[in-house]
Design a protein around this motif. Structure first.
Motif, PDB file in Angstrom:
ATOM      1  N   THR A  23     -11.517   3.564   0.421  1.00 36.10           N
ATOM      2  CA  THR A  23     -10.530   2.544   0.756  1.00 36.10           C
ATOM      3  C   THR A  23     -10.678   2.215   2.231  1.00 36.10           C
ATOM      4  OG1 THR A  23      -8.811   4.125   1.345  1.00 36.10           O
ATOM      5  CG2 THR A  23      -8.943   3.468  -0.959  1.00 36.10           C
ATOM      6  N   THR A  37      -5.137  11.229  -1.018  1.00 38.19           N
ATOM      7  CA  THR A  37      -6.146  10.555  -0.201  1.00 38.19           C
ATOM      8  C   THR A  37      -6.662  11.507   0.876  1.00 38.19           C
ATOM      9  OG1 THR A  37      -5.107   8.395  -0.546  1.00 38.19           O
ATOM     10  CG2 THR A  37      -6.631   8.590   1.299  1.00 38.19           C
ATOM     11  N   GLY A  66       0.779  -1.227   0.000  1.00 40.79           N
ATOM     12  CA  GLY A  66       0.000   0.000   0.000  1.00 40.79           C
ATOM     13  C   GLY A  66       0.811   1.277   0.000  1.00 40.79           C
ATOM     14  N   GLN A  78      -9.828   8.035  -1.713  1.00 41.19           N
ATOM     15  CA  GLN A  78      -8.784   8.390  -2.670  1.00 41.19           C
ATOM     16  C   GLN A  78      -9.353   9.311  -3.740  1.00 41.19           C
ATOM     17  OE1 GLN A  78      -7.148   4.840  -4.373  1.00 41.19           O
ATOM     18  NE2 GLN A  78      -5.782   4.433  -2.646  1.00 41.19           N
ATOM     19  N   ASN A  98     -14.038  -1.198  -0.058  1.00 38.93           N
ATOM     20  CA  ASN A  98     -12.988  -0.828  -0.998  1.00 38.93           C
ATOM     21  C   ASN A  98     -13.447  -0.632  -2.429  1.00 38.93           C
ATOM     22  OD1 ASN A  98     -10.734  -0.797   0.729  1.00 38.93           O
ATOM     23  ND2 ASN A  98     -10.708  -3.026   0.771  1.00 38.93           N
TER      24      ASN A  98
END
Length: 634
Positions: free
Chosen positions: A617, A587, A137, A577, A545
């Motif tokens: 996310t 983000t 990530g 995001q 997500n």
């Protein structure tokens, strides 16, 4: 860089002072990159063996640190490559205005780089290549370089401009690495991160026996190595690439599912017409490790285009759905010295594919690439962002608030200037201009449109700040700056010493509002749970997500500030995001159920008509993200 040799005579300066809207001082001349042209990319310093990385709407070019080497009598001698222990970095969002990010002090052996070298085991850093990969990530960047011709090292960073660290404390690839036996010159790395995230490193070169025709025709000194998932380890043994007439300069890119390995032909012996001496040839394969099949050539030696030759080094890259090749040529040194003497500068030209996947011959020239996006003058712009210039230099600065390895413009004398290509002032226009300066002498900054003697729209008086690194932001009024123009900052003053240093600048608009608001409920919603809501505001709810909202926005220039009003459904932090044109540019984070406004400042992104997405996310359902609206601010 070498300063101008002389000023215009005083009588001409006095004549100019009698004309309206003209400076009392004559503007000096550009060196090699002339206003209107885009090549070379810079001429206030040198750079060789260029490699291009595209990331978040910008092109980053990494180069060997060519710099003039002098004889004992002060004359410049032929390049002996003794200065190649750093990596020079520049970047651009529009292919004309390039920001100087200074030099990465790579080599650290024998007190190289004044003891500040990062790789303490390395004496040199030649021919860089850089890769980006998201690991756990986190965006990670990997800089591969050659320690002369003896091995390949790697540095890592969380940013394309550093700071960089040496994760291994030793070379990644040496002649002892499995499969590297028989490589004459272990240098010139090129890196590819494939669609599945696997990395591959290409390197090598040289001719085992220059007196043997078979050895010249098939040196078999190019290699490809599979990288580990960490990008800093080698998996298995290197594979030989049988590149005919191979000399140096490995290159790799992927187009329409095919892998293109490219390289520079050698200069030895007699070559068949299919392998012209000193040009860039290429091979293709359905696999990143080959076998590769020779196809043809696409970039002639720089001598063909610029009348000065030497070695040929390149990298192919894609930016905003257009293919380009970056390469070097001795254009700046030729202008200054009358002979290139081996000192190189970066160029970019378009690269075009035929319908069958073959590559057309690239046409190298000084015109280069036309500006692909307008610059936004209403955000902070680093002074070392340069389209064209006359007389100046750049240096590492002590000014705060800038990017990593922040630079300033220095060596400013009367008549010198810095110019920016195609800035969009809009219909309301600019009303003020401010700049961060440092000086013990002082002078003036004339703000002119379209040329160094163009319309004068404002003048900033710079007085002493008490030191060349004692910084002060000063401001002046501006008038008649509307629409799209090149901006020329012409520096004037008296004396022969540096007038002042310049860190950044920014215009202010007279427009009452410079933003666009898009309500979440008006966006296209997608995902397992995304939907419109009325509480805690009229907006949209995201879950897990997979949810996102999207809309299409036209961007005239490539940097904006974005603010998002939103909240989390719980005390946990919800993250959303921001993606523009398929690239994640930032983000937003919301903690708690009370709506707040979060900001992403001065975000670089693609221009033109782009899909904008807000993507949730997180951890698949322990919280919801609520979104009210997105503001796009100029």
């Amino acid at each position: 860089m070498l300063k101008k040799l002389s000023l215009f005579v005083l009588t001409f300066a006095l004549l100019l002072s009698c004309l309206p809207m003209m400076s009392a001082y004559a503007a000096n001349s550009a060196t090699a990159k002339l206003p209107g042209n885009s090549n070379p990319l810079m001429d206030h310093k040198l750079g060789a063996d260029p490699f291009a990385l595209t990331y978040n709407g910008r092109v980053y070019v990494y180069m060997s640190s060519d710099a003039y080497v002098y004889n004992t009598d002060g004359t410049i001698k032929e390049n002996d490559f003794s200065t190649l222990n750093k990596i020079n970095v520049i970047s651009s969002a529009d292919m004309v205005n390039w920001t100087d990010h200074g030099s990465i002090p790579v080599a650290g052996a024998n007190n190289a780089n004044s003891g500040n070298g990062i790789a303490k085991w390395a004496s040199l850093s030649w021919a860089p290549s850089v890769a980006h990969k998201t690991i756990n990530g986190v965006d990670k960047f990997f800089l591969y370089f050659a320690n002369g011709a003896s091995g390949i090292g790697v540095l890592t960073s969380n940013s394309p401009i550093g700071p960089w660290t040496d994760p291994l404390g030793k070379a990644l690839v040496t002649t002892s690495t499995a499969g590297m036996s028989g490589v004459t010159w272990l240098f010139d790395p090129a890196v590819l991160v494939d669609d599945d995230g696997t990395g591959y490193l290409y390197c090598g070169g040289g001719i085992p026996n220059t007196s043997n025709a078979a050895s010249i025709a098939n040196p078999k000194t190019a290699r490809v190595l599979k990288l580990g998932s960490d990008m800093t380890s080698i998996v298995g043994s290197a594979t030989t690439i049988d590149a005919p007439y191979m000399f140096e300069d490995s290159g790799i890119h992927k187009y329409n599912g095919k892998y293109y390995y490219s390289y520079c032909f050698n200069f030895s012996g007699t070559h068949p017409a299919a392998y012209p001496t000193g040009e860039i040839g290429y091979m293709t394969s359905s696999s990143p490790t080959g076998p590769f099949t020779y196809v043809g050539h696409f970039l002639k030696n720089p001598y063909t285009f610029f009348g000065v030759g030497g070695n040929n080094h390149h990298a192919v890259f894609n930016f905003n759905n257009q293919w380009y090749v970056v390469y070097h040529a001795q254009t700046v040194s030729k202008v200054l010295l009358g002979d290139g003497k081996g000192y190189r500068s970066p160029h970019i030209n378009k690269l075009v594919y035929n319908t069958d996947g073959t590559i057309q011959e690239v046409q190298g020239n000084m015109a280069g690439i036309a500006q692909i996006a307008n610059l936004n003058p209403y955000i902070r712009v680093e002074a070392e962002t340069i389209g064209w210039n006359a007389g100046i230099a750049t240096e590492t600065t002590q000014a705060t608030g800038g990017p990593t390895s922040n630079m300033d413009v220095t060596s400013i004398n009367n008549g010198d200037w810095v110019a920016i290509g195609n800035a969009d002032f809009g219909t309301s226009g600019a009303t003020t201009f401010k700049a961060n300066v440092a000086s013990t002498v002082g002078g003036k900054i004339e703000i002119r449109l379209d040329s160094a003697t163009g319309t004068l729209v404002g003048t900033l008086n710079v007085s002493s700040t008490g030191g060349t690194q004692t910084w002060k932001e000063i401001e002046t009024t501006v008038s008649n700056a509307t629409g799209v123009h090149k901006i020329f900052f012409v520096f004037t003053g008296t004396g022969t010493s540096n007038l002042f240093n310049l860190d950044y600048w920014q215009f202010t608009s007279g427009a009452a509002s410079t933003g666009t608001r898009v309500e979440a409920e008006d966006m296209t919603l997608s995902g397992t749970y995304a939907g419109k809501i009325t509480s805690p505001f009229s907006g949209a709810a995201f879950y897990g997500n997979d949810d996102f909202s999207a809309f299409t926005q036209y961007f005239a220039y490539g940097t904006h500030t974005f603010t998002l009003r939103g909240a989390s459904s719980t005390s946990a932090t919800a993250k959303v995001q921001l993606q523009i044109g398929g690239t994640t540019v930032g983000t937003f984070s919301f903690t708690g159920t009370t709506p707040t406004v979060q900001t992403l400042s001065n975000i670089a992104h693609a221009t033109g008509s782009q899909e904008v997405k807000l993507i949730a996310t997180g951890d698949n359902g322990t919280w919801d993200a609520y979104v009210d609206y997105l503001d796009i601010l100029n």
